[in-house]
Motif scaffolding. Structure first.
Motif, PDB file in Angstrom:
ATOM      1  N   VAL A   1       0.855  -1.184   0.000  1.00  0.00           N
ATOM      2  CA  VAL A   1       0.000   0.000   0.000  1.00  0.00           C
ATOM      3  C   VAL A   1       0.887   1.229   0.000  1.00  0.00           C
ATOM      4  CG1 VAL A   1      -1.761   1.292   1.229  1.00  0.00           C
ATOM      5  CG2 VAL A   1      -1.844  -1.215   1.196  1.00  0.00           C
ATOM      6  N   GLU A   2       0.783   1.996  -1.070  1.00  0.00           N
ATOM      7  CA  GLU A   2       1.593   3.205  -1.241  1.00  0.00           C
ATOM      8  C   GLU A   2       0.759   4.432  -0.887  1.00  0.00           C
ATOM      9  OE1 GLU A   2       3.757   1.444  -5.247  1.00  0.00           O
ATOM     10  OE2 GLU A   2       1.635   1.970  -5.101  1.00  0.00           O
ATOM     11  N   LEU A   3       1.382   5.355  -0.205  1.00  0.00           N
ATOM     12  CA  LEU A   3       0.731   6.609   0.165  1.00  0.00           C
ATOM     13  C   LEU A   3       1.680   7.770  -0.079  1.00  0.00           C
ATOM     14  CD1 LEU A   3      -0.867   5.551   3.581  1.00  0.00           C
ATOM     15  CD2 LEU A   3      -2.048   5.804   1.393  1.00  0.00           C
ATOM     16  N   GLY A   4       1.110   8.937  -0.293  1.00  0.00           N
ATOM     17  CA  GLY A   4       1.928  10.140  -0.280  1.00  0.00           C
ATOM     18  C   GLY A   4       2.110  10.869  -1.591  1.00  0.00           C
ATOM     19  N   GLY A   5       1.591  10.351  -2.683  1.00  0.00           N
ATOM     20  CA  GLY A   5       1.732  11.064  -3.936  1.00  0.00           C
ATOM     21  C   GLY A   5       0.852  12.301  -3.955  1.00  0.00           C
ATOM     22  N   GLY A   6       1.038  13.118  -4.990  1.00  0.00           N
ATOM     23  CA  GLY A   6       0.215  14.306  -5.121  1.00  0.00           C
ATOM     24  C   GLY A   6       0.853  15.334  -6.023  1.00  0.00           C
ATOM     25  N   LEU A   7       0.305  16.534  -5.948  1.00  0.00           N
ATOM     26  CA  LEU A   7       0.766  17.653  -6.760  1.00  0.00           C
ATOM     27  C   LEU A   7       1.574  18.606  -5.885  1.00  0.00           C
ATOM     28  CD1 LEU A   7       0.706  19.414  -9.350  1.00  0.00           C
ATOM     29  CD2 LEU A   7      -1.462  20.357  -8.493  1.00  0.00           C
TER      30      LEU A   7
ATOM     31  N   ALA B   1       6.043  11.573 -12.358  1.00  0.00           N
ATOM     32  CA  ALA B   1       5.957  10.171 -12.772  1.00  0.00           C
ATOM     33  C   ALA B   1       5.016   9.427 -11.825  1.00  0.00           C
ATOM     34  CB  ALA B   1       7.335   9.509 -12.745  1.00  0.00           C
ATOM     35  N   VAL B   2       4.697   8.223 -12.205  1.00  0.00           N
ATOM     36  CA  VAL B   2       4.061   7.298 -11.267  1.00  0.00           C
ATOM     37  C   VAL B   2       5.179   6.556 -10.542  1.00  0.00           C
ATOM     38  CG1 VAL B   2       2.553   5.300 -10.997  1.00  0.00           C
ATOM     39  CG2 VAL B   2       2.026   7.039 -12.732  1.00  0.00           C
ATOM     40  N   TYR B   3       5.134   6.598  -9.239  1.00  0.00           N
ATOM     41  CA  TYR B   3       6.152   5.971  -8.414  1.00  0.00           C
ATOM     42  C   TYR B   3       5.642   4.630  -7.895  1.00  0.00           C
ATOM     43  CZ  TYR B   3       9.045  10.121  -8.565  1.00  0.00           C
ATOM     44  OH  TYR B   3       9.847  11.158  -8.993  1.00  0.00           O
ATOM     45  N   TYR B   4       6.441   3.607  -8.097  1.00  0.00           N
ATOM     46  CA  TYR B   4       6.061   2.254  -7.711  1.00  0.00           C
ATOM     47  C   TYR B   4       6.966   1.745  -6.604  1.00  0.00           C
ATOM     48  CZ  TYR B   4       3.472   2.167 -12.127  1.00  0.00           C
ATOM     49  OH  TYR B   4       2.609   2.441 -13.156  1.00  0.00           O
TER      50      TYR B   4
ATOM     51  N   LYS C   1       0.748  -0.651  -6.710  1.00  0.00           N
ATOM     52  CA  LYS C   1      -0.031  -0.196  -7.862  1.00  0.00           C
ATOM     53  C   LYS C   1       0.444   1.151  -8.377  1.00  0.00           C
ATOM     54  CE  LYS C   1      -4.198  -2.751  -6.595  1.00  0.00           C
ATOM     55  NZ  LYS C   1      -5.636  -2.672  -6.279  1.00  0.00           N
ATOM     56  N   GLY C   2       1.252   1.822  -7.595  1.00  0.00           N
ATOM     57  CA  GLY C   2       1.803   3.100  -8.028  1.00  0.00           C
ATOM     58  C   GLY C   2       1.063   4.289  -7.449  1.00  0.00           C
ATOM     59  N   THR C   3       1.798   5.353  -7.253  1.00  0.00           N
ATOM     60  CA  THR C   3       1.211   6.605  -6.790  1.00  0.00           C
ATOM     61  C   THR C   3       1.779   7.736  -7.646  1.00  0.00           C
ATOM     62  OG1 THR C   3       0.840   8.022  -4.851  1.00  0.00           O
ATOM     63  CG2 THR C   3       2.981   6.945  -4.986  1.00  0.00           C
ATOM     64  N   LEU C   4       0.901   8.618  -8.092  1.00  0.00           N
ATOM     65  CA  LEU C   4       1.292   9.667  -9.026  1.00  0.00           C
ATOM     66  C   LEU C   4       1.886  10.860  -8.288  1.00  0.00           C
ATOM     67  CD1 LEU C   4       1.348  10.852 -11.905  1.00  0.00           C
ATOM     68  CD2 LEU C   4      -0.992  11.669 -11.485  1.00  0.00           C
ATOM     69  N   VAL C   5       3.042  11.270  -8.746  1.00  0.00           N
ATOM     70  CA  VAL C   5       3.688  12.484  -8.265  1.00  0.00           C
ATOM     71  C   VAL C   5       3.767  13.463  -9.437  1.00  0.00           C
ATOM     72  CG1 VAL C   5       5.834  13.499  -7.421  1.00  0.00           C
ATOM     73  CG2 VAL C   5       5.021  11.324  -6.478  1.00  0.00           C
ATOM     74  N   THR C   6       3.193  14.633  -9.248  1.00  0.00           N
ATOM     75  CA  THR C   6       3.202  15.656 -10.288  1.00  0.00           C
ATOM     76  C   THR C   6       3.879  16.898  -9.744  1.00  0.00           C
ATOM     77  OG1 THR C   6       1.117  14.815 -11.198  1.00  0.00           O
ATOM     78  CG2 THR C   6       1.817  17.013 -11.886  1.00  0.00           C
TER      79      THR C   6
ATOM     80  N   GLY D   1       9.484  21.954  -4.042  1.00  0.00           N
ATOM     81  CA  GLY D   1       8.783  21.450  -2.876  1.00  0.00           C
ATOM     82  C   GLY D   1       9.205  20.045  -2.498  1.00  0.00           C
ATOM     83  N   SER D   2       8.511  19.497  -1.510  1.00  0.00           N
ATOM     84  CA  SER D   2       8.843  18.181  -0.976  1.00  0.00           C
ATOM     85  C   SER D   2       7.603  17.313  -0.871  1.00  0.00           C
ATOM     86  CB  SER D   2       9.471  18.312   0.420  1.00  0.00           C
ATOM     87  OG  SER D   2      10.674  19.042   0.386  1.00  0.00           O
ATOM     88  N   LEU D   3       7.833  16.018  -0.964  1.00  0.00           N
ATOM     89  CA  LEU D   3       6.803  15.013  -0.721  1.00  0.00           C
ATOM     90  C   LEU D   3       7.472  13.827  -0.052  1.00  0.00           C
ATOM     91  CD1 LEU D   3       4.670  14.809  -4.006  1.00  0.00           C
ATOM     92  CD2 LEU D   3       3.888  15.627  -1.772  1.00  0.00           C
ATOM     93  N   ARG D   4       6.680  13.093   0.710  1.00  0.00           N
ATOM     94  CA  ARG D   4       7.167  11.857   1.325  1.00  0.00           C
ATOM     95  C   ARG D   4       6.238  10.725   0.947  1.00  0.00           C
ATOM     96  NH1 ARG D   4       7.188   9.614   7.431  1.00  0.00           N
ATOM     97  NH2 ARG D   4       9.254   8.632   7.467  1.00  0.00           N
ATOM     98  N   LEU D   5       6.807   9.711   0.320  1.00  0.00           N
ATOM     99  CA  LEU D   5       6.058   8.515  -0.029  1.00  0.00           C
ATOM    100  C   LEU D   5       6.302   7.435   1.014  1.00  0.00           C
ATOM    101  CD1 LEU D   5       6.861   8.243  -3.861  1.00  0.00           C
ATOM    102  CD2 LEU D   5       5.086   9.592  -2.724  1.00  0.00           C
TER     103      LEU D   5
END
Length: 121
Positions: free
Chosen positions: A5-11, A91-94, A113-118, A16-20
């Motif tokens: 279960v992947e969490l944390g993608g987004g725009l 990209a979509v991060y897997y 299943k992947g999570t999209l990071v934009t 900026g920063s994101l944490r998956l």
């Protein structure tokens, strides 16, 4: 066998920063390597970063100094801290896990299943 279960993608804006995060569950005996891959539109899936059970990491040159992979072995969870994001990181991060299970004793690859990071410019 193994669910991821992947969490944390987004725009996010450039810079900026994101944490998956990716949590593995199921009939797991042992997880060896954990990692993140990504696939941008029209491109092949590529390695972002991997980490062994002992904590040895391997990062793609394109993310060195900006992304940090880590893992919590007690929670079977892998993280990707992404800083100084660029539009080309879109990209979509897997999530990927190499694990043995109670039914399959040989190490196998499992994918989320992947999570999209934009990243917007």
């Amino acid at each position: 066998q193994v669910q991821l279960v992947e969490l944390g993608g987004g725009l996010v804006q450039a810079g900026g920063s994101l944490r998956l995060s990716c949590a593995a569950s199921g009939s797991i005996r042992r997880i060896s390597a954990m990692g993140w891959y990504r696939q941008a539109p029209g491109k092949q899936r590529e390695l972002v970063a991997t980490i062994t059970s002992g904590g040895t990491t391997n990062d793609a040159d394109s993310v060195k100094g900006r992304f940090t992979i880590s893992r919590d072995n007690a929670r079977n969870t892998v993280y990707l801290q992404m800083n100084s994001l660029k539009p080309e990181d879109t990209a979509v991060y897997y999530c990927n896990v190499v694990a043995t299970t109670t039914l399959i004793l040989s190490p196998m690859d499992y994918w989320g299943k992947g999570t999209l990071v934009t990243v917007s410019s």
